[in-house]
Scaffold this motif. Structure first.
Motif, PDB file in Angstrom:
ATOM      1  N   GLY A  20       0.820  -1.204   0.000  1.00 11.85           N
ATOM      2  CA  GLY A  20       0.000   0.000   0.000  1.00 11.85           C
ATOM      3  C   GLY A  20       0.850   1.249   0.000  1.00 11.85           C
ATOM      4  N   GLN A  23       2.450   1.856  -3.536  1.00 13.90           N
ATOM      5  CA  GLN A  23       1.523   2.372  -4.518  1.00 13.90           C
ATOM      6  C   GLN A  23       1.260   3.852  -4.282  1.00 13.90           C
ATOM      7  OE1 GLN A  23      -1.834  -0.229  -4.180  1.00 13.90           O
ATOM      8  NE2 GLN A  23      -1.094  -1.557  -5.785  1.00 13.90           N
ATOM      9  N   SER A  24       1.123   4.217  -3.003  1.00 18.86           N
ATOM     10  CA  SER A  24       0.831   5.605  -2.682  1.00 18.86           C
ATOM     11  C   SER A  24       1.988   6.507  -3.092  1.00 18.86           C
ATOM     12  CB  SER A  24       0.554   5.743  -1.180  1.00 18.86           C
ATOM     13  OG  SER A  24       0.322   7.090  -0.839  1.00 18.86           O
ATOM     14  N   PRO A  29      -3.151   4.470  -8.422  1.00 17.45           N
ATOM     15  CA  PRO A  29      -4.379   4.253  -7.663  1.00 17.45           C
ATOM     16  C   PRO A  29      -4.172   3.154  -6.620  1.00 17.45           C
ATOM     17  CG  PRO A  29      -4.826   4.345 -10.029  1.00 17.45           C
ATOM     18  CD  PRO A  29      -3.335   4.297  -9.870  1.00 17.45           C
ATOM     19  N   ARG A  30      -4.628   3.414  -5.432  1.00 18.63           N
ATOM     20  CA  ARG A  30      -4.454   2.450  -4.358  1.00 18.63           C
ATOM     21  C   ARG A  30      -5.544   1.387  -4.433  1.00 18.63           C
ATOM     22  NH1 ARG A  30      -1.778   2.873   0.314  1.00 18.63           N
ATOM     23  NH2 ARG A  30      -1.591   5.130   0.184  1.00 18.63           N
ATOM     24  N   LEU A  31      -5.140   0.121  -4.400  1.00 19.57           N
ATOM     25  CA  LEU A  31      -6.104  -0.970  -4.423  1.00 19.57           C
ATOM     26  C   LEU A  31      -6.646  -1.270  -3.039  1.00 19.57           C
ATOM     27  CD1 LEU A  31      -4.285  -3.395  -6.884  1.00 19.57           C
ATOM     28  CD2 LEU A  31      -6.109  -1.754  -7.381  1.00 19.57           C
ATOM     29  N   ILE A  32      -5.898  -0.898  -2.013  1.00 21.20           N
ATOM     30  CA  ILE A  32      -6.274  -1.202  -0.634  1.00 21.20           C
ATOM     31  C   ILE A  32      -6.242   0.092   0.172  1.00 21.20           C
ATOM     32  CG2 ILE A  32      -5.705  -2.546   1.427  1.00 21.20           C
ATOM     33  CD1 ILE A  32      -4.145  -4.434  -0.474  1.00 21.20           C
ATOM     34  N   ASP A  33      -7.318   0.384   0.881  1.00 19.23           N
ATOM     35  CA  ASP A  33      -7.355   1.561   1.741  1.00 19.23           C
ATOM     36  C   ASP A  33      -6.939   1.246   3.171  1.00 19.23           C
ATOM     37  OD1 ASP A  33      -8.168   3.346  -0.219  1.00 19.23           O
ATOM     38  OD2 ASP A  33     -10.285   2.853   0.047  1.00 19.23           O
ATOM     39  N   ARG A  50     -11.461  -1.597   1.240  1.00 22.00           N
ATOM     40  CA  ARG A  50     -11.420  -0.468   0.316  1.00 22.00           C
ATOM     41  C   ARG A  50     -12.790   0.203   0.310  1.00 22.00           C
ATOM     42  NH1 ARG A  50      -8.928   1.874  -4.048  1.00 22.00           N
ATOM     43  NH2 ARG A  50     -10.306   2.627  -5.706  1.00 22.00           N
TER      44      ARG A  50
END
Length: 235
Positions: A20, A23-24, A29-33, A50
């Protein structure tokens, strides 16, 4: 749960969190929040979350959990004889679902989803290494043979639940509690044996037992969880 399996969950949690962050940092785009760990009555596990709609307050949650017990047990039948019981009790689930917060300012949510069990049964195998003495009847290990009993349900399970706490916390960390129930389907009894039981009419009792168990189609669960929001900036 074995130490190695616990260690694997922790390592997996750390790798997911690192994914995570990566990606940030790249602006992708983040797949996991959010990621989380949970302790439940059906085993410890991890979860990924997410937010799919802030307007409708919907979160997608993917999670997995595992617990097993297979330690052999000796059951004394008399002072000189015993049965060896090899249990095969395991609950392993992967699950996907949606959490909905009906009230904007409340952490209360309702949840629904589908789970898959790769080991949809519990069972036990009984054998003996000694002669069994039962009310004056003496049976050799060959007479007793092997008895394999399993209680099986369907592999695909439905789930509904409710609780408090956000799968994607508004702050960096969040805690939550969830109560729910899995729909297992009608249980089936699988019985295999050899030895003196082959001379009995035990097979005729299996449909009767299944009928008596027909209402045991639900598995309740309670879980406590700790979640971490990957979107929150680090200090």
């Amino acid at each position: 749960m074995k130490t190695g399996q616990c260690y694997g969950l922790v390592v997996g949690f750390a790798l997911i969190a690192q994914l995570g962050y990566g990606q940030s940092g790249q602006g992708a785009p983040r797949l996991i929040d959010a990621v989380g760990i949970k302790l439940t009555t059906t085993g410890p596990g991890i979860m990924l979350s997410r937010t799919v709609s802030q307007t409708h307050r919907l979160d997608l949650v993917v999670q997995g959990q595992y617990i097993a017990y297979r330690k052999p047990i000796k059951v004394d039948v008399s002072s000189e004889s015993y049965l060896n019981i090899a249990p095969d009790v395991m609950i392993g689930l992967v699950q996907a679902g949606v959490n909905w917060h009906p009230f904007r300012r409340s952490s209360f949510f309702v949840a629904g989803g589908i789970a898959y069990s790769w080991h949809p049964y519990i069972g036990a195998v009984a054998t003996t290494d000694t002669k069994l003495k039962l009310d004056g009847l003496e049976l050799t290990p060959e007479d007793v043979g092997t008895v394999d009993l399993r209680l099986q349900w369907q592999s695909v399970l439905g789930y509904v639940g409710w609780g408090f706490g956000r799968a994607v916390p508004r702050k960096r960390f969040g805690v939550g509690v969830e109560m729910g129930v899995y729909y297992l389907g009608r249980p089936r009894v699988n019985l295999a044996y050899e030895g003196f039981l082959e001379t009995t009419t035990l097979d005729e009792q299996v449909p009767i037992v299944e009928n008596n168990l027909r209402n045991y189609r639900y598995l309740p669960t309670l879980n406590l969880r700790l979640t971490y929001n990957l979107n929150r900036p680090t200090l």
